[in-house]
Design a protein around this motif. Structure first.
Motif, PDB file in Angstrom:
ATOM      1  N   LYS A  33       0.832  -1.215  -0.171  1.00 25.13           N
ATOM      2  CA  LYS A  33      -0.099   0.002  -0.029  1.00 25.13           C
ATOM      3  C   LYS A  33       1.001   1.176   0.053  1.00 25.13           C
ATOM      4  CE  LYS A  33      -3.864  -2.395   2.403  1.00 25.13           C
ATOM      5  NZ  LYS A  33      -4.531  -2.507   3.593  1.00 25.13           N
ATOM      6  N   TYR A  34       1.298   1.567  -1.126  1.00 23.76           N
ATOM      7  CA  TYR A  34       2.533   2.644  -1.149  1.00 23.76           C
ATOM      8  C   TYR A  34       2.069   3.844  -1.051  1.00 23.76           C
ATOM      9  CZ  TYR A  34       4.830  -1.748  -3.069  1.00 23.76           C
ATOM     10  OH  TYR A  34       5.288  -2.857  -3.268  1.00 23.76           O
ATOM     11  N   VAL A  35       0.770   4.256  -1.527  1.00 24.83           N
ATOM     12  CA  VAL A  35       0.353   5.691  -1.109  1.00 24.83           C
ATOM     13  C   VAL A  35       0.283   5.806   0.376  1.00 24.83           C
ATOM     14  CG1 VAL A  35      -1.701   7.110  -1.536  1.00 24.83           C
ATOM     15  CG2 VAL A  35      -0.824   5.712  -3.414  1.00 24.83           C
ATOM     16  N   ASP A  36      -0.131   4.734   1.059  1.00 25.21           N
ATOM     17  CA  ASP A  36      -0.404   4.967   2.528  1.00 25.21           C
ATOM     18  C   ASP A  36       1.037   5.212   3.174  1.00 25.21           C
ATOM     19  OD1 ASP A  36      -3.240   5.403   2.718  1.00 25.21           O
ATOM     20  OD2 ASP A  36      -3.265   3.101   2.749  1.00 25.21           O
ATOM     21  N   ALA A  37       1.803   4.293   2.606  1.00 21.78           N
ATOM     22  CA  ALA A  37       3.228   4.251   3.136  1.00 21.78           C
ATOM     23  C   ALA A  37       3.643   5.657   3.013  1.00 21.78           C
ATOM     24  CB  ALA A  37       4.244   3.251   2.604  1.00 21.78           C
ATOM     25  N   GLU A  38       3.568   6.223   1.757  1.00 23.07           N
ATOM     26  CA  GLU A  38       4.329   7.386   1.344  1.00 23.07           C
ATOM     27  C   GLU A  38       3.778   8.744   2.314  1.00 23.07           C
ATOM     28  OE1 GLU A  38       3.648  10.947  -2.067  1.00 23.07           O
ATOM     29  OE2 GLU A  38       3.049   8.913  -2.184  1.00 23.07           O
ATOM     30  N   LYS A  39       2.571   8.482   2.550  1.00 21.23           N
ATOM     31  CA  LYS A  39       2.155   9.439   3.681  1.00 21.23           C
ATOM     32  C   LYS A  39       2.566   9.498   5.058  1.00 21.23           C
ATOM     33  CE  LYS A  39      -2.423   9.826   1.168  1.00 21.23           C
ATOM     34  NZ  LYS A  39      -4.060   9.205   1.234  1.00 21.23           N
ATOM     35  N   HIS A  40       2.708   8.245   5.708  1.00 20.29           N
ATOM     36  CA  HIS A  40       3.006   8.063   6.852  1.00 20.29           C
ATOM     37  C   HIS A  40       4.782   8.486   6.911  1.00 20.29           C
ATOM     38  CE1 HIS A  40      -0.541   6.139   7.628  1.00 20.29           C
ATOM     39  NE2 HIS A  40      -0.396   6.357   8.956  1.00 20.29           N
ATOM     40  N   TYR A  41       5.575   7.798   6.029  1.00 18.24           N
ATOM     41  CA  TYR A  41       7.022   8.435   5.848  1.00 18.24           C
ATOM     42  C   TYR A  41       6.963   9.853   5.758  1.00 18.24           C
ATOM     43  CZ  TYR A  41       8.226   3.333   4.742  1.00 18.24           C
ATOM     44  OH  TYR A  41       8.284   2.069   4.855  1.00 18.24           O
ATOM     45  N   GLU A  42       6.463  10.552   4.904  1.00 18.56           N
ATOM     46  CA  GLU A  42       6.273  11.866   4.826  1.00 18.56           C
ATOM     47  C   GLU A  42       6.162  12.588   6.180  1.00 18.56           C
ATOM     48  OE1 GLU A  42       3.382  12.944   1.931  1.00 18.56           O
ATOM     49  OE2 GLU A  42       5.020  13.368   0.300  1.00 18.56           O
ATOM     50  N   ARG A  43       5.193  12.115   6.941  1.00 14.40           N
ATOM     51  CA  ARG A  43       4.890  12.767   8.349  1.00 14.40           C
ATOM     52  C   ARG A  43       6.109  12.575   9.216  1.00 14.40           C
ATOM     53  NH1 ARG A  43      -0.613  10.408  10.369  1.00 14.40           N
ATOM     54  NH2 ARG A  43      -0.160  11.742  12.090  1.00 14.40           N
ATOM     55  N   VAL A 101       9.350  11.904   8.492  1.00 14.44           N
ATOM     56  CA  VAL A 101      10.421  12.830   7.944  1.00 14.44           C
ATOM     57  C   VAL A 101      10.159  14.341   8.454  1.00 14.44           C
ATOM     58  CG1 VAL A 101      11.515  13.859   6.058  1.00 14.44           C
ATOM     59  CG2 VAL A 101      10.845  11.538   5.997  1.00 14.44           C
ATOM     60  N   LYS A 102       8.831  14.807   8.396  1.00 14.93           N
ATOM     61  CA  LYS A 102       8.484  15.986   8.792  1.00 14.93           C
ATOM     62  C   LYS A 102       9.011  16.287  10.235  1.00 14.93           C
ATOM     63  CE  LYS A 102       4.948  19.627   8.381  1.00 14.93           C
ATOM     64  NZ  LYS A 102       3.317  20.012   8.353  1.00 14.93           N
ATOM     65  N   VAL A 103       8.570  15.365  11.119  1.00 15.22           N
ATOM     66  CA  VAL A 103       8.745  15.435  12.555  1.00 15.22           C
ATOM     67  C   VAL A 103      10.244  15.304  12.981  1.00 15.22           C
ATOM     68  CG1 VAL A 103       8.514  14.428  14.686  1.00 15.22           C
ATOM     69  CG2 VAL A 103       6.453  14.627  13.142  1.00 15.22           C
ATOM     70  N   ALA A 104      11.177  14.399  12.334  1.00 11.20           N
ATOM     71  CA  ALA A 104      12.379  14.360  12.197  1.00 11.20           C
ATOM     72  C   ALA A 104      13.339  15.375  12.019  1.00 11.20           C
ATOM     73  CB  ALA A 104      12.933  12.988  11.608  1.00 11.20           C
ATOM     74  N   LEU A 105      12.680  16.055  10.732  1.00  9.04           N
ATOM     75  CA  LEU A 105      13.435  17.277  10.494  1.00  9.04           C
ATOM     76  C   LEU A 105      13.230  18.490  11.370  1.00  9.04           C
ATOM     77  CD1 LEU A 105      14.738  18.858   8.116  1.00  9.04           C
ATOM     78  CD2 LEU A 105      12.392  19.424   7.178  1.00  9.04           C
ATOM     79  N   ALA A 106      12.109  18.516  11.883  1.00  8.71           N
ATOM     80  CA  ALA A 106      11.581  19.658  13.010  1.00  8.71           C
ATOM     81  C   ALA A 106      12.476  19.567  14.187  1.00  8.71           C
ATOM     82  CB  ALA A 106      10.370  19.755  13.080  1.00  8.71           C
ATOM     83  N   GLU A 107      12.918  18.162  14.522  1.00  7.17           N
ATOM     84  CA  GLU A 107      13.604  17.874  15.703  1.00  7.17           C
ATOM     85  C   GLU A 107      15.198  17.818  15.563  1.00  7.17           C
ATOM     86  OE1 GLU A 107      12.509  17.021  18.852  1.00  7.17           O
ATOM     87  OE2 GLU A 107      10.909  18.471  17.970  1.00  7.17           O
ATOM     88  N   LYS A 108      15.488  18.248  14.074  1.00  7.30           N
ATOM     89  CA  LYS A 108      17.018  17.973  13.728  1.00  7.30           C
ATOM     90  C   LYS A 108      17.540  16.773  13.913  1.00  7.30           C
ATOM     91  CE  LYS A 108      17.460  23.040  13.998  1.00  7.30           C
ATOM     92  NZ  LYS A 108      18.172  24.172  14.731  1.00  7.30           N
ATOM     93  N   SER A 109      16.833  15.875  13.728  1.00  5.64           N
ATOM     94  CA  SER A 109      17.379  14.248  13.833  1.00  5.64           C
ATOM     95  C   SER A 109      17.726  13.723  12.596  1.00  5.64           C
ATOM     96  CB  SER A 109      16.321  13.482  14.524  1.00  5.64           C
ATOM     97  OG  SER A 109      16.938  11.919  14.569  1.00  5.64           O
ATOM     98  N   GLN A 110      19.164  13.909  12.236  1.00  8.06           N
ATOM     99  CA  GLN A 110      19.556  13.443  11.136  1.00  8.06           C
ATOM    100  C   GLN A 110      19.795  12.018  11.002  1.00  8.06           C
ATOM    101  OE1 GLN A 110      23.443  15.341   9.770  1.00  8.06           O
ATOM    102  NE2 GLN A 110      22.441  17.341   9.742  1.00  8.06           N
ATOM    103  N   PRO A 111      19.971  11.262  12.106  1.00  9.46           N
ATOM    104  CA  PRO A 111      20.060   9.677  12.017  1.00  9.46           C
ATOM    105  C   PRO A 111      18.728   8.838  11.706  1.00  9.46           C
ATOM    106  CG  PRO A 111      21.291  10.599  13.911  1.00  9.46           C
ATOM    107  CD  PRO A 111      20.652  11.571  13.380  1.00  9.46           C
ATOM    108  N   LEU A 112      17.713   9.705  12.215  1.00  3.03           N
ATOM    109  CA  LEU A 112      16.344   9.255  11.892  1.00  3.03           C
ATOM    110  C   LEU A 112      16.016   9.389  10.313  1.00  3.03           C
ATOM    111  CD1 LEU A 112      14.013  10.133  14.704  1.00  3.03           C
ATOM    112  CD2 LEU A 112      14.554   7.861  14.118  1.00  3.03           C
ATOM    113  N   MET A 113      16.221  10.764   9.784  1.00  2.12           N
ATOM    114  CA  MET A 113      15.977  11.042   8.480  1.00  2.12           C
ATOM    115  C   MET A 113      16.769  10.220   7.681  1.00  2.12           C
ATOM    116  SD  MET A 113      16.077  15.252   8.878  1.00  2.12           S
ATOM    117  CE  MET A 113      15.769  15.424   7.346  1.00  2.12           C
ATOM    118  N   ILE A 114      17.945   9.851   7.986  1.00  3.59           N
ATOM    119  CA  ILE A 114      18.561   9.075   7.068  1.00  3.59           C
ATOM    120  C   ILE A 114      17.840   7.695   6.410  1.00  3.59           C
ATOM    121  CG2 ILE A 114      20.636   7.126   6.594  1.00  3.59           C
ATOM    122  CD1 ILE A 114      22.316   8.895   8.620  1.00  3.59           C
TER     123      ILE A 114
END
Length: 420
Positions: free
Chosen positions: A270-280, A282-295
């Motif tokens: 279910k790649y569309v649903d997967a995309e939506k959750h991965y995007e969210r 990444v957005k949270v990890a970016l706000a927290e400046k967590s590069q290891p998670l974002m990798i």
């Protein structure tokens, strides 16, 4: 689960702090090994722990290969540590004595020389803990014979400030021979998957568990549900865990659970649903400046986009993952991202760009002596050069084949199961 892992940790801590027994024979299944080794990693990572932990879990196919790789890794570590100490203008460690490299001695003799050398030059107050735990079931008599030699040397030398954790064989060779020996402790933790699941279920429901502990248990149980293909149950657990981390404003854990939800949908294609959750995530990890998670999350997002043939977007996230991995020195993920960047360009019929990306990845692997990582890149290049058929590319194809053969030979010597 918390109590189960705490019990395992206490056993190891008691052993590591006990001056009377230098050797532990650890008997556990491959299924439970990950949990057991995780508790040792927890001890190693404690901020007030200055011990040296040396963990060698590579496959034991014969004593020569097993000990050769240990010696090679130890030498590389000394070179790296000395480089870092030199930068700080601190005293460096003396490199190994000649016997360690002298092939006229048996591998276990050379390994023992390395053990003595490290004990002599690492600070006395720092205990050296050797974990010799091949990650496969051991029935080989050679393993028992070679380690019997080391055990004899440990006992004869009375080497201080050193502890040895050795994996038991399937036939319980060590227990049978040394069960009455005062220098040994024997440990067989009960950490099979049923026990783990039951323990986590209790933790998730117990009134004595904190909300955090309950949420963590739900996350771990969701992983087990996914492996059992019980996706609905896993989804419900992830939702419960995520709600707790939202209510308690734990941003990093929110990012982790969102990524887990993405994995759940990806497993179901279910790649569309997967995309939506991965995007969210990444957005949270970016706000927290967590590069290891974002990798990892950028790579996952790239995969979900690639499976939908959103190639331009997929490339952006693969490239982001590559750059983050490079900055954080996570080579294995840097090369995975490089491979997929080339795949995207190849699928877009931008062959020259794909080749350039893969060749740059090969150069990175060569620079870092990453033989396993270069194999898929060379295989990609060979297919391109073979399809072209022009004389210059026939030559490139042969060069890649030669290097691929060499890389596979090197890997198969130590990890035969990794080379097809």
């Amino acid at each position: 689960m918390k109590l189960l892992l705490q019990e395992i940790q206490e056993v190891f801590e008691d052993f590591l702090s006990n001056d009377e027994e230098p050797i532990m024979v650890l008997d556990c299944s491959n299924e439970s090994a990950g949990w057991v080794l995780k508790t040792i990693e927890t001890i190693d990572n404690q901020t007030d722990n200055y011990d040296v932990f040396l963990n060698f879990g590579h496959e034991f196919d014969n004593s020569n290969n097993y000990f050769e790789l240990i010696i090679s890794q130890l030498k590389d570590q000394i070179v790296f540590i000395n480089s870092e100490l030199s930068k700080k203008e601190q005293k460096t460690y003396i490199e190994f004595t000649e016997i360690v490299d002298d092939k006229k001695y048996r591998p276990e003799q050379r390994f023992w020389a390395a053990i003595e050398h490290l004990r002599e030059f690492i600070e006395d107050e720092r205990q050296i803990n050797w974990l010799l735990f091949p990650m496969q079931n051991l029935s080989e008599n050679d393993f028992f014979a070679d380690f019997s030699y080391l055990i004899k040397k440990i006992q004869e030398s009375k080497i201080s400030g050193s502890k040895f954790i050795i994996r038991e064989t399937e036939s319980k060779f060590f227990t049978e021979k040394f069960k009455k020996d005062k220098d040994f402790t024997f440990y067989s933790p009960k950490v099979d998957m049923d026990t783990i699941s039951e323990s986590m279920e209790r933790q998730a429901k117990s009134s004595e568990s904190t909300p955090d502990e309950k949420a963590q248990a739900q996350m771990l149980l969701a992983g087990i549900d996914i492996s059992n293909k019980d996706f609905d149950k896993a989804n419900k657990r992830n939702i419960v865990a995520h709600k707790h981390f939202v209510d308690s404003n734990q941003k990093m854990q929110q990012s982790v659970t969102l990524n887990n939800m993405g994995d759940l949908f990806y497993c179901q294609q279910k790649y569309v649903d997967a995309e939506k959750h991965y995007e969210r995530a990444v957005k949270v990890a970016l706000a927290e400046k967590s590069q290891p998670l974002m990798i990892y999350q950028c790579f996952n997002l790239g995969n979900s986009l690639y499976m939908q043939q959103k190639l331009d977007e997929a490339f952006i996230y693969y490239e982001s993952s590559k750059k983050l991995a490079e900055v954080n020195q996570v080579l294995i993920h840097e090369i995975k991202a490089v491979e997929m960047m080339g795949v995207v360009k190849y699928d877009q019929n931008l062959i020259d760009e794909a080749v350039k990306i893969w060749e740059e990845g090969c150069n990175t692997c060569r620079k870092n002596k990453y033989k396993l990582g270069i194999i898929p890149l060379l295989e990609r290049l060979i297919e391109v050069f073979k399809a072209d058929g022009e004389k210059p590319n026939k030559k490139n194809e042969q060069m890649c084949k030669s290097e691929l053969k060499s890389a596979k030979a090197f890997i198969s010597e130590y990890y035969p199961d990794l080379v097809v």
